[in-house]
Design an enzyme around this catalytic site. Structure first.
Site, PDB file in Angstrom:
ATOM      1  N   HIS A 189      -3.743  -0.041  11.351  1.00  0.00           N
ATOM      2  CA  HIS A 189      -3.786  -0.972  10.219  1.00  0.00           C
ATOM      3  C   HIS A 189      -4.042  -2.392  10.724  1.00  0.00           C
ATOM      4  O   HIS A 189      -3.536  -2.773  11.779  1.00  0.00           O
ATOM      5  CB  HIS A 189      -2.478  -0.909   9.431  1.00  0.00           C
ATOM      6  N   SER A 246      -6.995  -4.436  -2.049  1.00  0.00           N
ATOM      7  CA  SER A 246      -6.903  -4.850  -3.450  1.00  0.00           C
ATOM      8  C   SER A 246      -7.406  -3.782  -4.427  1.00  0.00           C
ATOM      9  O   SER A 246      -8.041  -4.111  -5.426  1.00  0.00           O
ATOM     10  CB  SER A 246      -7.615  -6.189  -3.669  1.00  0.00           C
ATOM     11  N   GLY A 269      -2.071  -0.866  -1.121  1.00  0.00           N
ATOM     12  CA  GLY A 269      -0.895  -1.609  -0.711  1.00  0.00           C
ATOM     13  C   GLY A 269      -0.103  -2.063  -1.918  1.00  0.00           C
ATOM     14  O   GLY A 269       0.657  -1.308  -2.526  1.00  0.00           O
ATOM     15  N   GLY A 270      -0.297  -3.317  -2.305  1.00  0.00           N
ATOM     16  CA  GLY A 270       0.480  -3.953  -3.377  1.00  0.00           C
ATOM     17  C   GLY A 270       0.620  -3.114  -4.637  1.00  0.00           C
ATOM     18  O   GLY A 270       1.722  -2.961  -5.181  1.00  0.00           O
ATOM     19  N   GLY A 275      -4.568  -7.650   0.145  1.00  0.00           N
ATOM     20  CA  GLY A 275      -3.553  -8.507  -0.464  1.00  0.00           C
ATOM     21  C   GLY A 275      -4.103  -9.811  -1.007  1.00  0.00           C
ATOM     22  O   GLY A 275      -3.348 -10.728  -1.335  1.00  0.00           O
ATOM     23  N   GLU A 301      -2.827  -5.114   9.885  1.00  0.00           N
ATOM     24  CA  GLU A 301      -1.606  -5.906  10.111  1.00  0.00           C
ATOM     25  C   GLU A 301      -0.999  -5.578  11.470  1.00  0.00           C
ATOM     26  O   GLU A 301      -0.428  -6.440  12.135  1.00  0.00           O
ATOM     27  CB  GLU A 301      -0.618  -5.662   8.957  1.00  0.00           C
ATOM     28  N   ASN A 341       0.528   2.719   0.687  1.00  0.00           N
ATOM     29  CA  ASN A 341       1.180   2.156   1.877  1.00  0.00           C
ATOM     30  C   ASN A 341       2.152   1.089   1.388  1.00  0.00           C
ATOM     31  O   ASN A 341       1.731   0.017   0.965  1.00  0.00           O
ATOM     32  CB  ASN A 341       0.100   1.564   2.791  1.00  0.00           C
ATOM     33  N   TRP A 342       3.427   1.404   1.459  1.00  0.00           N
ATOM     34  CA  TRP A 342       4.436   0.493   0.891  1.00  0.00           C
ATOM     35  C   TRP A 342       4.730  -0.701   1.801  1.00  0.00           C
ATOM     36  O   TRP A 342       5.464  -1.606   1.417  1.00  0.00           O
ATOM     37  CB  TRP A 342       5.719   1.266   0.583  1.00  0.00           C
ATOM     38  N   LYS A 343       4.226  -0.664   3.013  1.00  0.00           N
ATOM     39  CA  LYS A 343       4.451  -1.758   3.984  1.00  0.00           C
ATOM     40  C   LYS A 343       5.948  -2.037   4.110  1.00  0.00           C
ATOM     41  O   LYS A 343       6.752  -1.105   4.002  1.00  0.00           O
ATOM     42  CB  LYS A 343       3.623  -2.986   3.583  1.00  0.00           C
ATOM     43  N   GLU A 403     -10.693  -0.723   5.575  1.00  0.00           N
ATOM     44  CA  GLU A 403      -9.946  -1.794   4.924  1.00  0.00           C
ATOM     45  C   GLU A 403     -10.451  -3.137   5.440  1.00  0.00           C
ATOM     46  O   GLU A 403     -10.000  -3.608   6.498  1.00  0.00           O
ATOM     47  CB  GLU A 403      -8.451  -1.660   5.236  1.00  0.00           C
TER      48      GLU A 403
END
Ligand code: 13P
Length: 250
Positions: A94, A212, A233-234, A172, A96, A9-11, A166
């Site tokens: 998600h 993470s 993610g990251g 993150g 976020e 997931n590149w956000k 998640e």
């Protein structure tokens, strides 16, 4: 038998050139792997990424979608538009979206219906906050999100839904749920699905862990019986870290 599923997931990251280059690197890393690999670039990069992954084993995902199909919804993107750009899987629920953009269980449920009705797949995210975990409510929160998100979803549609656990406190932050903790929640979620539907559907449900995930913890997580994949993610933003995650079992 559940097929393992690694998703990035590149956000809100990458402009078109960066996205195309990163997608090309993921295609290379995914060469010959037998599990599923997906990347979810931002909407604006989907068009640039599609030709890069076309004809490869890397699938194209979107990070969100409107619950509406068309019309006066300024700023929204429909599933029809996403399908037109080659998207086959949509990430919904998600944390976020829940926390920053106030998406409710009810809205997420509506979106799940819209995406499934369009014939696309869903990665449905659930997860508790730190406060909820510390209050001993992690399982209860995940169960509630799961039940509310799946209201009215037919058993015949469930094969097109992947669940992603998640924990909000692990996203993150560099803090990962221990593999045992994650596995426990995954098992509880599977049990809930068995109660809502049946044990066969629960057994076939692919459950990803997200929060993470890194090259150095992915193997340990994936070794757990109820962890079938990762939503990253990251670490999905660079081939140096996403490559080894994609190739966790080789
Ligand atoms: P991180 O891997 O950066 O913790 O993000 C996880 C996530 O939110 C994926 O959807």
């Amino acid at each position: 038998m559940r097929r393992e599923f690694i998703a990035g997931n590149w956000k809100m990251n990458t402009v078109t050139k960066e996205a195309a280059a990163l997608a090309a690197a993921v295609v290379k890393a995914a060469e010959g792997v037998s599990h599923r690999v997906l990347i979810a670039p931002p909407y604006t990069a989907l068009h640039a990424v599609l030709p890069v992954i076309s004809g490869t084993n890397v699938e194209l995902g979107a990070q969100n979608a409107s619950c509406e199909l068309a019309g006066a919804h300024t700023g929204e993107i429909s599933v029809t538009m996403l399908a037109d750009l080659g998207v086959t899987v949509v990430i919904l629920g998600h944390s976020e979206r829940r926390q920053i953009y106030f998406e409710t269980d009810e809205l997420i449920n509506k979106k799940i219906h819209t995406v499934l009705a369009a014939g696309l797949e869903v990665i449905f995210c659930v997860g508790e906050t730190l406060d909820e975990r510390e209050a001993g409510r992690a399982v209860a929160v995940v169960e509630e999100q799961l039940k509310n998100g799946l209201v009215g979803v037919d058993a015949s549609q469930l094969s097109r839904l992947t669940l992603a656990y998640e924990p909000v406190w692990a996203i993150g932050t560099g803090k990962t749920a221990t593999p045992d903790d994650a596995d426990e929640i995954h098992a509880a979620a599977r049990k809930t699905v068995a109660t809502m539907y049946n044990s066969e559907l629960a057994e076939n449900l692919v459950v990803q862990y997200g929060g993470s995930v890194k090259p150095d913890n992915v193997r340990e997580l994936m070794a757990k019986p109820n962890i079938d994949g990762a939503l990253v993610g990251g670490a999905s933003l660079s081939a140096d870290s996403f490559g080894p995650i994609v190739r966790f079992n080789s």
